[in-house]
Enzyme design. Structure first.
Site, PDB file in Angstrom:
ATOM      1  N   PRO A   9      21.181  22.508  36.513  1.00 28.82           N
ATOM      2  CA  PRO A   9      21.276  21.257  36.755  1.00 28.82           C
ATOM      3  C   PRO A   9      19.661  20.905  37.171  1.00 28.82           C
ATOM      4  O   PRO A   9      19.365  20.276  38.349  1.00 28.82           O
ATOM      5  CB  PRO A   9      22.164  21.103  38.111  1.00 28.82           C
ATOM      6  CG  PRO A   9      21.983  22.419  38.834  1.00 28.82           C
ATOM      7  CD  PRO A   9      21.571  23.389  37.585  1.00 28.82           C
ATOM      8  N   GLY A  10      18.850  20.985  36.112  1.00 29.99           N
ATOM      9  CA  GLY A  10      17.500  20.547  36.297  1.00 29.99           C
ATOM     10  C   GLY A  10      17.387  19.141  35.933  1.00 29.99           C
ATOM     11  O   GLY A  10      18.161  18.110  36.137  1.00 29.99           O
ATOM     12  N   ALA A  11      16.048  18.826  35.196  1.00 27.26           N
ATOM     13  CA  ALA A  11      15.841  17.415  35.036  1.00 27.26           C
ATOM     14  C   ALA A  11      17.084  16.858  34.026  1.00 27.26           C
ATOM     15  O   ALA A  11      17.530  15.734  34.523  1.00 27.26           O
ATOM     16  CB  ALA A  11      14.566  17.414  34.107  1.00 27.26           C
ATOM     17  N   ASN A  99      15.766  21.927  23.651  1.00 26.99           N
ATOM     18  CA  ASN A  99      14.709  21.545  22.616  1.00 26.99           C
ATOM     19  C   ASN A  99      14.603  22.752  21.563  1.00 26.99           C
ATOM     20  O   ASN A  99      15.396  23.788  21.800  1.00 26.99           O
ATOM     21  CB  ASN A  99      13.298  21.453  23.060  1.00 26.99           C
ATOM     22  CG  ASN A  99      12.909  19.885  23.507  1.00 26.99           C
ATOM     23  OD1 ASN A  99      13.461  19.065  22.656  1.00 26.99           O
ATOM     24  ND2 ASN A  99      12.225  19.735  24.470  1.00 26.99           N
ATOM     25  N   ALA A 125      12.880  12.731  31.582  1.00 21.17           N
ATOM     26  CA  ALA A 125      13.053  12.987  33.054  1.00 21.17           C
ATOM     27  C   ALA A 125      12.400  14.258  33.774  1.00 21.17           C
ATOM     28  O   ALA A 125      11.946  15.231  33.159  1.00 21.17           O
ATOM     29  CB  ALA A 125      14.668  13.410  33.108  1.00 21.17           C
ATOM     30  N   LYS A 176      11.987  16.305  15.443  1.00 21.10           N
ATOM     31  CA  LYS A 176      11.506  16.546  16.897  1.00 21.10           C
ATOM     32  C   LYS A 176      10.645  17.606  17.189  1.00 21.10           C
ATOM     33  O   LYS A 176       9.614  17.380  17.975  1.00 21.10           O
ATOM     34  CB  LYS A 176      12.812  16.494  17.965  1.00 21.10           C
ATOM     35  CG  LYS A 176      12.280  16.715  19.279  1.00 21.10           C
ATOM     36  CD  LYS A 176      13.412  16.167  20.383  1.00 21.10           C
ATOM     37  CE  LYS A 176      12.679  16.186  21.816  1.00 21.10           C
ATOM     38  NZ  LYS A 176      13.653  16.221  22.863  1.00 21.10           N
ATOM     39  N   SER A 245       6.367  18.664  28.710  1.00 16.24           N
ATOM     40  CA  SER A 245       6.892  19.654  29.781  1.00 16.24           C
ATOM     41  C   SER A 245       6.273  20.883  29.379  1.00 16.24           C
ATOM     42  O   SER A 245       6.040  21.503  30.448  1.00 16.24           O
ATOM     43  CB  SER A 245       8.415  19.786  29.610  1.00 16.24           C
ATOM     44  OG  SER A 245       8.743  20.461  28.166  1.00 16.24           O
ATOM     45  N   GLU A 257       8.288  27.097  27.197  1.00 15.68           N
ATOM     46  CA  GLU A 257       9.333  27.124  25.833  1.00 15.68           C
ATOM     47  C   GLU A 257       8.408  27.472  24.579  1.00 15.68           C
ATOM     48  O   GLU A 257       8.863  26.751  23.748  1.00 15.68           O
ATOM     49  CB  GLU A 257      10.134  26.026  25.772  1.00 15.68           C
ATOM     50  CG  GLU A 257      11.311  25.752  26.880  1.00 15.68           C
ATOM     51  CD  GLU A 257      12.335  24.989  26.571  1.00 15.68           C
ATOM     52  OE1 GLU A 257      11.809  23.746  26.456  1.00 15.68           O
ATOM     53  OE2 GLU A 257      13.463  24.961  26.558  1.00 15.68           O
TER      54      GLU A 257
HETATM   55  N1  NAP Z   1      12.968  17.004  30.855  1.00 15.22           N
HETATM   56  C1  NAP Z   1      13.168  16.287  30.154  1.00 15.22           C
HETATM   57  O1  NAP Z   1      12.241  15.403  29.962  1.00 15.22           O
HETATM   58  C2  NAP Z   1      13.530  16.964  28.678  1.00 15.22           C
HETATM   59  C3  NAP Z   1      13.549  16.118  27.506  1.00 15.22           C
HETATM   60  C4  NAP Z   1      14.202  16.290  26.256  1.00 15.22           C
HETATM   61  C5  NAP Z   1      14.542  17.600  26.055  1.00 15.22           C
HETATM   62  N2  NAP Z   1      14.383  18.671  27.058  1.00 15.22           N
HETATM   63  C6  NAP Z   1      14.851  19.989  27.122  1.00 15.22           C
HETATM   64  O2  NAP Z   1      16.123  20.242  27.887  1.00 15.22           O
HETATM   65  C7  NAP Z   1      16.145  21.439  28.319  1.00 15.22           C
HETATM   66  C8  NAP Z   1      16.373  21.519  29.940  1.00 15.22           C
HETATM   67  O3  NAP Z   1      14.953  21.115  30.168  1.00 15.22           O
HETATM   68  P1  NAP Z   1      14.820  20.373  31.877  1.00 15.22           P
HETATM   69  O4  NAP Z   1      13.696  19.667  31.934  1.00 15.22           O
HETATM   70  O5  NAP Z   1      16.075  19.949  32.287  1.00 15.22           O
HETATM   71  O6  NAP Z   1      14.479  21.784  32.636  1.00 15.22           O
HETATM   72  P2  NAP Z   1      14.590  22.241  34.190  1.00 15.22           P
HETATM   73  O7  NAP Z   1      14.015  20.788  34.766  1.00 15.22           O
HETATM   74  O8  NAP Z   1      13.553  23.326  34.207  1.00 15.22           O
HETATM   75  O9  NAP Z   1      16.070  22.624  34.305  1.00 15.22           O
HETATM   76  C9  NAP Z   1      16.468  23.930  34.108  1.00 15.22           C
HETATM   77  C10 NAP Z   1      17.589  24.263  35.173  1.00 15.22           C
HETATM   78  O10 NAP Z   1      18.193  25.349  34.663  1.00 15.22           O
HETATM   79  C11 NAP Z   1      18.422  26.179  35.949  1.00 15.22           C
HETATM   80  N3  NAP Z   1      18.704  27.540  35.709  1.00 15.22           N
HETATM   81  C12 NAP Z   1      18.024  28.515  35.080  1.00 15.22           C
HETATM   82  N4  NAP Z   1      18.618  29.661  34.984  1.00 15.22           N
HETATM   83  C13 NAP Z   1      19.737  29.401  35.658  1.00 15.22           C
HETATM   84  C14 NAP Z   1      20.939  30.143  35.724  1.00 15.22           C
HETATM   85  N5  NAP Z   1      21.140  31.530  35.552  1.00 15.22           N
HETATM   86  N6  NAP Z   1      21.910  29.775  36.388  1.00 15.22           N
HETATM   87  C15 NAP Z   1      21.976  28.239  36.658  1.00 15.22           C
HETATM   88  N7  NAP Z   1      20.736  27.569  36.589  1.00 15.22           N
HETATM   89  C16 NAP Z   1      19.854  28.061  36.012  1.00 15.22           C
HETATM   90  C17 NAP Z   1      16.931  25.968  36.820  1.00 15.22           C
HETATM   91  O11 NAP Z   1      17.180  26.306  38.064  1.00 15.22           O
HETATM   92  P3  NAP Z   1      16.226  26.224  39.162  1.00 15.22           P
HETATM   93  O12 NAP Z   1      16.601  25.188  39.937  1.00 15.22           O
HETATM   94  O13 NAP Z   1      16.576  27.503  39.926  1.00 15.22           O
HETATM   95  O14 NAP Z   1      14.859  26.271  38.389  1.00 15.22           O
HETATM   96  C18 NAP Z   1      17.042  24.363  36.608  1.00 15.22           C
HETATM   97  O15 NAP Z   1      17.623  23.807  37.532  1.00 15.22           O
HETATM   98  C19 NAP Z   1      15.009  22.270  27.668  1.00 15.22           C
HETATM   99  O16 NAP Z   1      15.288  23.099  26.382  1.00 15.22           O
HETATM  100  C20 NAP Z   1      13.873  21.094  27.581  1.00 15.22           C
HETATM  101  O17 NAP Z   1      13.095  21.544  26.557  1.00 15.22           O
HETATM  102  C21 NAP Z   1      13.900  18.146  28.694  1.00 15.22           C
END
Ligand code: NAP
Length: 290
Positions: A9-11, A99, A125, A176, A245, A257
């Site tokens: 549950p990140g971004a 991604n 996000a 992308k 990111s 990544e």
């Molecule tokens: N953010 C953007 O704007 C965006 C846009 C397009 C695509 N993406 C892609 O979407 C994907 C997710 O990105 P994000 O930005 O959401 O990343 P993020 O904010 O770092 O969220 C990842 C989440 O995964 C959790 N996590 C990691 N290992 C875990 C485990 N073993 N059990 C439970 N939770 C775990 C992390 O926990 P913690 O809270 O402990 O760190 C964090 O909450 C990536 O591939 C990214 O490239 C992101």
């Protein structure tokens, strides 16, 4: 009632969970590493919505659900798999919302391929603290055509997030990747999107993207040469301080990544006998820097 579990549950995971919670027919479980009680999502217009999903921090507490949405980072496969072992039954669909171009390859060793749905997401996000997310713009997802895809589309029918099935999903993810691979220069230089306005840097971006196009075509994606200039124009038109990111992760000392965004071009290039020296250099620099 649809039982849906979101792993990570990140971004992105926080944004999707909060929107999914707007449908009372969704029974939501969040598989988290860092604990929080309430999800708070600040929308692009400043309005705030909240959600109180069931939050688990230990895979032993989990049971099989209808849908699992994987929203961890691409390098967190091992930690994610420990959740999948408990959350996935024979009827469960698993959406990989990350991604890169290897959504299925990453999880095929752990989940039957016919239960997997790769998802491309565009949704700016950021996570400000565990459970506190800011969505900076509209969200859209693209999935391959098919029966599972249609059900995934229906999960988001109560939300402003769009989900579009596409018969050429491969081309969408490689397009992308053209954008994301070029963004690595921001992470190398620790400077935001404004760097694309420097002619020399734009030339290096163009070379990164041209390698991506060559390898993507060898993989079967339909990629036009004009994509390179379109991507550079996009970076130049973005707010000069936009931080991608990879850059944000390096600046914060988090893992990056790099493999999903540039390493994959080098690896698949090797498979097809295509030289990718610029991406190879970027990978080496970011690995050495981290
Ligand atoms: N953010 C953007 O704007 C965006 C846009 C397009 C695509 N993406 C892609 O979407 C994907 C997710 O990105 P994000 O930005 O959401 O990343 P993020 O904010 O770092 O969220 C990842 C989440 O995964 C959790 N996590 C990691 N290992 C875990 C485990 N073993 N059990 C439970 N939770 C775990 C992390 O926990 P913690 O809270 O402990 O760190 C964090 O909450 C990536 O591939 C990214 O490239 C992101």
């Amino acid at each position: 009632m649809k039982r849906i579990a979101i792993v990570g549950p990140g971004a992105i995971g926080g944004t999707l969970t909060t929107w999914l919670s707007q449908n009372p027919q969704h029974d939501l479980t969040v598989a988290a590493r860092s604990i929080f009680e309430t999800l708070t999502l600040e929308m692009p217009d400043g309005a705030v919505i909240t959600a109180r999903p069931r939050i688990l921090t230990n895979p032993d507490q989990a049971a099989a659900v209808d849908w699992v949405l994987v929203t961890t980072k691409a390098y967190d496969v091992a930690g994610t798999v420990s959740w999948l072992k408990k959350l996935v039954g024979p009827q469960t669909h698993v959406a990989i919302i990350q991604n890169g171009v290897e959504h299925v390859e990453r999880f095929a060793p752990h989940v039957p391929v016919e239960q997997l749905l790769p998802v491309m997401i565009d949704c700016p996000a950021e996570r400000q603290a565990p459970g506190r997310i800011r969505q900076r713009g509209p969200g859209r997802m693209v999935v391959p055509n098919g029966a599972i895809a249609a059900e995934f589309v229906s999960l988001f029918a109560h939300s402003p997030l769009t989900v579009t099935p596409d018969s050429d999903f491969k081309t969408q993810v490689w397009k992308k990747l053209c954008v994301n691979s070029a963004g690595a220069l921001s992470a190398v230089l620790l400077k935001p999107a404004v760097i694309a306005r420097h002619e020399g840097v734009a030339d290096i971006m163009r070379a990164i993207i041209q390698e991506c196009i060559a390898v993507g075509r060898a993989e079967g994606a339909q990629l036009d040469d004009s994509i390179a200039d379109q991507v550079i124009s996009g970076y130049r038109a973005a707010p000069p301080d936009s931080m991608n990111s990879l850059h944000a992760d390096r600046a914060a000392g988090r893992p990056m990544e790099t493999d999903a965004r540039n390493g994959v071009i080098v690896r698949l290039g090797r498979k097809h006998g295509i030289a990718t020296p610029i991406n190879q250099m970027i990978v080496a620099l970011l690995e050495a820097a981290s």
